[in-house]
Scaffold this motif. Structure first.
Motif, PDB file in Angstrom:
ATOM      1  N   SER A  92       0.597  -1.249  -0.095  1.00 40.91           N
ATOM      2  CA  SER A  92      -0.054   0.060  -0.101  1.00 40.91           C
ATOM      3  C   SER A  92       0.821   1.244   0.245  1.00 40.91           C
TER       4      SER A  92
ATOM      5  N   LYS B 234      -0.435   3.460  -2.735  1.00 43.02           N
ATOM      6  CA  LYS B 234      -1.472   4.535  -2.737  1.00 43.02           C
ATOM      7  C   LYS B 234      -0.581   6.224  -2.604  1.00 43.02           C
TER       8      LYS B 234
ATOM      9  N   ALA C 212      -0.846   8.983  -5.508  1.00 42.67           N
ATOM     10  CA  ALA C 212      -1.331  10.527  -4.834  1.00 42.67           C
ATOM     11  C   ALA C 212      -0.483  11.379  -5.633  1.00 42.67           C
TER      12      ALA C 212
ATOM     13  N   VAL D 273      -8.556  10.481  -2.602  1.00 40.41           N
ATOM     14  CA  VAL D 273      -7.270  10.354  -2.182  1.00 40.41           C
ATOM     15  C   VAL D 273      -6.919  10.343  -0.716  1.00 40.41           C
TER      16      VAL D 273
ATOM     17  N   LEU E 234      -9.146   8.980   1.421  1.00 40.61           N
ATOM     18  CA  LEU E 234      -9.744   7.727   1.729  1.00 40.61           C
ATOM     19  C   LEU E 234     -11.049   8.177   2.646  1.00 40.61           C
TER      20      LEU E 234
ATOM     21  N   THR F   9      -8.598  -0.191  -0.269  1.00 39.65           N
ATOM     22  CA  THR F   9      -7.884   0.180  -1.591  1.00 39.65           C
ATOM     23  C   THR F   9      -8.789   0.221  -2.525  1.00 39.65           C
TER      24      THR F   9
ATOM     25  N   THR G  45     -11.251   2.259  -2.760  1.00 41.68           N
ATOM     26  CA  THR G  45     -11.352   3.743  -3.009  1.00 41.68           C
ATOM     27  C   THR G  45     -10.135   4.251  -3.860  1.00 41.68           C
ATOM     28  N   THR G  46      -8.981   3.737  -3.564  1.00 44.10           N
ATOM     29  CA  THR G  46      -7.612   4.486  -4.187  1.00 44.10           C
ATOM     30  C   THR G  46      -7.669   3.875  -5.454  1.00 44.10           C
TER      31      THR G  46
ATOM     32  N   LEU H 118      -9.749   5.826  -7.833  1.00 43.08           N
ATOM     33  CA  LEU H 118      -8.926   7.083  -8.081  1.00 43.08           C
ATOM     34  C   LEU H 118      -7.843   6.810  -9.407  1.00 43.08           C
TER      35      LEU H 118
ATOM     36  N   GLY I 143      -3.285   1.396  -6.002  1.00 40.88           N
ATOM     37  CA  GLY I 143      -3.366   1.383  -4.380  1.00 40.88           C
ATOM     38  C   GLY I 143      -2.486   0.243  -3.710  1.00 40.88           C
TER      39      GLY I 143
ATOM     40  N   GLY J 288      -2.743  11.273   0.647  1.00 39.62           N
ATOM     41  CA  GLY J 288      -2.107  10.075   0.229  1.00 39.62           C
ATOM     42  C   GLY J 288      -0.840   9.401   1.445  1.00 39.62           C
TER      43      GLY J 288
END
Length: 330
Positions: free
Chosen positions: A73, A76, A80, A124, A126, A168, A170-171, A174, A216, A270
């Motif tokens: 991670s 992530k 960002a 970004v 979360l 993860t 969510t990212t 993104l 992410g 991030g």
């Protein structure tokens, strides 16, 4: 741009560890740090740089200093940085841009109410408000036929922009949104926006069923490359005398937007922020990219990616290493 190699780092390390003849090794704080770090059975590699001086570069286990390791991670935080470059180039309007504005094709017809209104800032940091897809929910999510749609269908447990919900999914949304908005794969963006300016290699990594690179997780970098990222974060986006990353974005990344419910650490764009001033990327198992601008320190740590590193366990041990013997080197 000269490439960092294990030999170069080894030569620098020999020079930086050279102590006056009158000073015993046991009174050398770097030697003490080395012993403490190498005693950690999960630790694979550790690099510590103060200013332009490499103080420690060791890889007692794992793949060594110059072979790529899964940074989990920490991905992530790199994602960002990619977001920051897209904003700097005007490819997306800014952090207030909504998912519906920049990537409407990603939103399923049965998305949870409010999903279309998620902003880049919500994603970004979360704070998407949707039930997380990490932890116990991770397997079902990556086993689904559409990772983006699955994440956007999760039940709402907080408002958009509310509390931090580590996910993860969510990212990944993104990352896919940036791909749609720029018309380029996340791999291309990572290599062009991070790899090229920092002089590091970024290998190809996992893609979802629709072909979007994992946003992410599952990226790989060498410990030497991780250190380059840490140096850039420490020095306002500059490295080797050049501006490699947008300075205003790096500065904004250090501003606390929310807080982790697990570690209590602050969370910016991030990146985690510790009370002692560390800016951190954190990955499962104990992968860490850390920068301390006020103390001119940059750190990269890789660890066994198959073992957990909880805040009250191994990650807590690594934080004590950062806040104790490493911070004391400044």
């Amino acid at each position: 741009m000269p490439r960092l190699t294990r030999r170069n780092f080894g030569l620098a390390l020999i020079g930086s560890l050279a102590a006056p003849a009158t000073l015993h090794a046991q009174t050398n704080p770097v030697a003490d740090l080395r012993r403490t770090a190498l005693d950690l059975p999960q630790l694979h590699a550790i690099l510590v740089q103060r200013g332009g001086d490499l103080l420690l570069a060791e890889a007692p286990r794992g793949r060594g200093l110059d072979r790529a390791a899964n940074i989990k991670s920490c991905s992530k935080s790199l994602l960002a940085l990619i977001l920051g470059t897209t904003i700097a180039r005007g490819e997306v309007p800014g952090l207030t841009a909504r998912l519906a504005d920049i990537a409407p094709t990603l939103i399923p017809a049965d998305a949870t109410a409010g999903a279309a209104d998620l902003t880049l800032s919500d994603l970004v940091t979360l704070r998407a408000g949707l039930q997380g897809t990490s932890g116990g929910n991770y397997g079902a999510w990556v086993g689904s036929g559409n990772w983006v749609a699955y994440a956007l269908r999760q039940p709402r447990i907080a408002p958009n922009g509310g509390r931090m919900i580590y996910s993860t999914g969510t990212t990944h949304v993104l990352g896919a949104a940036l791909s749609v908005a720029t018309g380029r794969s996340l791999l291309d963006l990572a290599r062009d926006r991070i790899g090229k300016p920092l002089g590091i290699d970024i290998p190809n990594w996992t893609r979802d069923p629709q072909g979007y690179h994992f946003g992410g997780n599952e990226m790989a970098l060498t410990p030497l490359a991780m250190l380059r990222v840490a140096i850039a974060m420490r020095d306002g986006g500059r490295i080797d005398g050049a501006q490699a990353l947008p300075a205003d974005w790096v500065a904004a990344s250090r501003e606390v937007q929310t807080r982790s419910p697990f570690s209590g650490l602050g969370y910016g764009l991030g990146w985690f922020i510790s009370p002692s001033g560390w800016i951190l990327a954190r990955g499962f198992g104990g992968q860490i990219i850390a920068a301390h601008p006020d103390r001119a320190l940059a750190v990269a740590i890789t660890s066994d990616p198959t073992q957990p590193a909880r805040s009250e366990g191994y990650f807590g041990t690594l934080m004590r290493l950062l806040d104790g013997p490493i911070l004391a080197l400044a």
